[in-house]
Design a protein around this motif. Sequence first.
Motif, short mmCIF file in Angstrom:
data_model
loop_
_atom_site.label_atom_id
_atom_site.label_comp_id
_atom_site.label_asym_id
_atom_site.label_seq_id
_atom_site.Cartn_x
_atom_site.Cartn_y
_atom_site.Cartn_z
N THR A 150 1.17 5.43 0.20
CA THR A 150 0.51 6.64 0.67
C THR A 150 1.14 7.83 -0.03
O THR A 150 2.34 8.09 0.14
CB THR A 150 0.66 6.80 2.19
N HIS A 162 2.22 11.68 -0.93
CA HIS A 162 2.56 12.88 -0.15
C HIS A 162 2.81 14.03 -1.12
O HIS A 162 3.13 13.82 -2.29
CB HIS A 162 3.80 12.64 0.71
N ALA A 198 0.84 -1.19 0.00
CA ALA A 198 0.00 0.00 0.00
C ALA A 198 0.88 1.24 0.00
O ALA A 198 1.78 1.38 0.84
CB ALA A 198 -0.92 0.00 1.22
N PHE A 242 5.95 8.97 -2.22
CA PHE A 242 5.07 8.04 -1.53
C PHE A 242 5.81 7.45 -0.32
O PHE A 242 7.04 7.38 -0.30
CB PHE A 242 4.66 6.89 -2.45
N THR A 243 5.04 7.06 0.66
CA THR A 243 5.58 6.23 1.73
C THR A 243 4.89 4.87 1.66
O THR A 243 3.80 4.73 1.10
CB THR A 243 5.34 6.85 3.12
#
Length: 311
Positions: free
Chosen positions: A145, A147, A143, A157-158
């Motif tokens: 995340t 930013h 997944a 992304f993280t």
Amino acid sequence: MKFSFTEDQRLLADTVREVLEKACTPEAVRAATRDDRPGPAWRALAEVGLFGAHIAEEHGGLGLTPLDTVLAYEQTGWFAAPGPIVETAVAAPLVVAVGQLPEIATGSLIVSARPAADPYLPDADLAALLVAGSALAPADGVALTPHGSADAARRLFTAELEAAPDDPAAFDQAALATAAQLVGLGRRLREEAVGYAGQRRQFGKVIGSFQALKHQLADVAIALEFAAPLVYRAAYSLAHGDPAASRDVSAAKNAASGAAHRAARTALQVHGAIGYTDELDLQLWLNRVWGLRPAWGDDGFHRARLRDALL
């Protein structure tokens, strides 16, 4: 030490410049800020073999050294070529499995990589493989995340990845290639600023005739001319296995980052209020400078590493 680039090294850079002039126009970079990612520049660089430059010939690459490719990476900076180019072409070949090297060499395997201490994976939504330090994970099922990023063509992304310690060679070579990109970006911004200064008029004169502006542009030129040899020295050190190569890489990344930042600030000031508009192509290079400065070690990290090496 007397030093000059070979004809082959310059030829590779000239080839990269030639293909990017066609495939990486400002319109193509702007398209990459929307949906066309990584875009035609990625395919063009794959065709000339840049993604396999640091991969051994038996795995489908060219078997080149950082010294052979440093001028080519300057050109990717000049054109603000989008996509995780350094992460895929420079960092990944030193940490992935041997069986994946031919896919990288052809540009068909896109890799997003970050140092162990950095939380952000650039362009991870494009990648099939994620690298955190020296830890690898397939992108499927991870997944991401999103930013905010200073550069819309370099999205951040993280992900829930457990990072392993950095591979020293991968980190240094990626930091060097990023420094070369920053030099290329700085030179492009200087050219854009000089060109605009020769056209814009105030008080009945072109602003390039104003002494204060001449001084600012001269400072940019000096900063870039001091940074570039440090980048080339670091490339030489890495190519020849110099024990002080990490020190040289930090000196290069710090100098290139500072010079590109000075070029960006000056170019923005020369253009005035129009420099802040998204419609102006200048934004493409400004944003890439601000996006790459913290990549592969920010200024504080490299200053600290340089200090430790010297003291």
